[in-house]
Design an enzyme around this catalytic site. Structure first.
Site, PDB file in Angstrom:
ATOM      1  CB  CYS A 101      -4.591  -0.219 -15.139  1.00 32.79           C
ATOM      2  SG  CYS A 101      -3.339  -0.939 -16.230  1.00 32.79           S
ATOM      3  CD  GLU A 109      -6.112 -11.165 -24.033  1.00 31.06           C
ATOM      4  OE1 GLU A 109      -5.110 -11.600 -23.638  1.00 31.06           O
ATOM      5  OE2 GLU A 109      -6.764 -10.220 -23.947  1.00 31.06           O
ATOM      6  CB  CYS A 157      -0.836  -0.021   1.217  1.00 30.96           C
ATOM      7  SG  CYS A 157      -1.956  -1.260   1.141  1.00 30.96           S
ATOM      8  CD  GLN A 183     -10.567  -4.408 -13.727  1.00 27.36           C
ATOM      9  OE1 GLN A 183     -10.059  -3.926 -12.610  1.00 27.36           O
ATOM     10  NE2 GLN A 183     -10.068  -3.968 -15.063  1.00 27.36           N
TER      11      GLN A 183
END
Length: 376
Positions: free
Chosen positions: A328, A259, A106, A208
């Site tokens: 992202c 993909e 974090c 996700q």
């Protein structure tokens, strides 16, 4: 024959472990803030060095300890170890394992949630300004599914220690900190249901990790693109067909999904059925030989490094009226947006989501529309 790991070349005297007092400047991309310290006050002009400082907040006065850096480096890295003038946005971290020389998972446990989102918005805006020449308002939105910024990670990996305990790695290190639990870990795995539709996903396959992410992203892509009946759609880096499934339902027209991961493609075919053509292979290679006709819409959801020039130019070669870019990483988004601008596509919509609370990561969805040559 195996090679020994490449050693980082030392550029002068190491400053690791040295302590400096500094006023913290703005947040920077990567989960740290920028400061400047005086390295040698005895010389004129005074020598200073830029330092990227973790565990600090803009405006604070802190003591920082250098964790990486030498006299010859352009910048150093450091941890704030004592705060003399705290920010009003500083809070007591909910996790006991966060902080200097502790778990590196974090970046913002010491920051209130609203302030975390403001910091992320500042980073997105700065990256778009610096790398794409844009000045856009940015608001990072909360997404339902976490518990005050905790308990959202539906997939969690620990390091297994010899004594059977769990561990997490320190920041930019292979060293491990023993933990009892990670407070980001969700109480249950993702159920792979989005807007009432179940999706097939391989065990360990990409999905996700925030429970509210798939619905938020799908709804935003559909809102921004506003697909019309009969329109053709190209879904790139399509994963298991999350976006292709919903745009195919909206348009009823030609939908092609590309993909690289073959197992994901197998699941994408199960998810979209006959409504879309699914092709396995790297996006740039597939587009070099296939789907070279015009497409009305493109969904672009590249990995963290972005789509890059080759793919962006292949996309604009299909002349879509609009592109929904799911990103992202704000730096990669900004670099690709600048390439789109060279070809007459401008950002006409942007939303950002706090899908990774307590970390510096942020998810953006940008709408790019064709407006003319060299537009920004």
């Amino acid at each position: 024959m195996s090679r020994a790991p490449r050693q980082r070349r030392q550029r002068g005297r190491s400053r690791v472990g040295e302590t400096f007092r500094a006023e913290i400047g703005p947040v920077a991309h990567g989960g740290h803030c920028v400061a400047r310290v005086v390295t040698d006050p005895s010389v004129e002009p005074v020598e200073t060095r830029v330092v990227f400082v973790r565990h600090a907040l803009p405006g604070e006065v802190v003591d920082l300890v250098v964790t990486e850096g030498s006299d010859g480096d352009r910048f150093w890295r450091a941890d704030a170890v004592e705060v003399h003038e705290p920010s009003a946005d500083r809070v007591e971290p909910p996790c006991p394992y966060t902080g200097p020389d502790a778990c590196g998972g974090c970046d913002f446990q010491h920051v209130g949630l609203l302030a975390q989102r403001a910091l992320k918005a500042a980073v997105v805006r700065e990256q778009l300004t610096r790398l794409a020449g844009l000045d856009l308002p940015v608001t990072v939105e909360a997404v339902p599914g976490d518990q005050d910024g905790l308990r959202w990670r539906t997939r969690q990996r620990y390091v297994e220690l010899p004594d059977g305990r769990l561990g997490m790695r320190k920041h930019r290190s292979h060293d491990v900190v023993a933990v009892d639990e990670c407070l980001l870990e969700a109480p249950a795995d993702a159920d792979h249901v989005v807007l009432g539709r179940s999706f097939s996903v391989a065990p360990g396959g990409f999905w996700q990790v925030h429970p509210g992410a798939p619905e938020a992203l799908v709804s935003t892509v559909l809102e921004l693109l506003a697909p019309q009946p009969g329109e053709s759609v190209l879904d790139l880096y399509a994963g298991v067909g999350l976006f292709a499934t919903f745009v195919a339902e909206r348009t009823g027209g030609r939908v092609a999904a590309v993909e690289a991961d073959r197992e994901a493609c197998r699941h994408a075919r199960l998810n979209v059925g006959e409504r879309a053509d699914v092709t396995a292979g790297p996006v740039d290679r597939v587009l070099a030989t296939a789907y070279d006709e015009p497409f009305d819409l493109v969904v672009l959801d590249p990995p963290r490094e972005g789509a890059k020039r080759k793919v962006v130019e292949q996309v604009v070669d299909r002349a879509p009226r609009a592109v929904a870019y799911v990103a992202c990483d704000p730096a990669a988004l900004a670099r690709d947006v600048a390439i789109f601008a060279e070809h007459g596509y401008a950002v006409s919509g942007l939303r950002a989501f706090d899908l990774f609370p307590m970390t510096h990561h942020v998810e953006c969805v940008a709408l790019l529309t064709r407006v003319g040559p060299g537009a920004r």
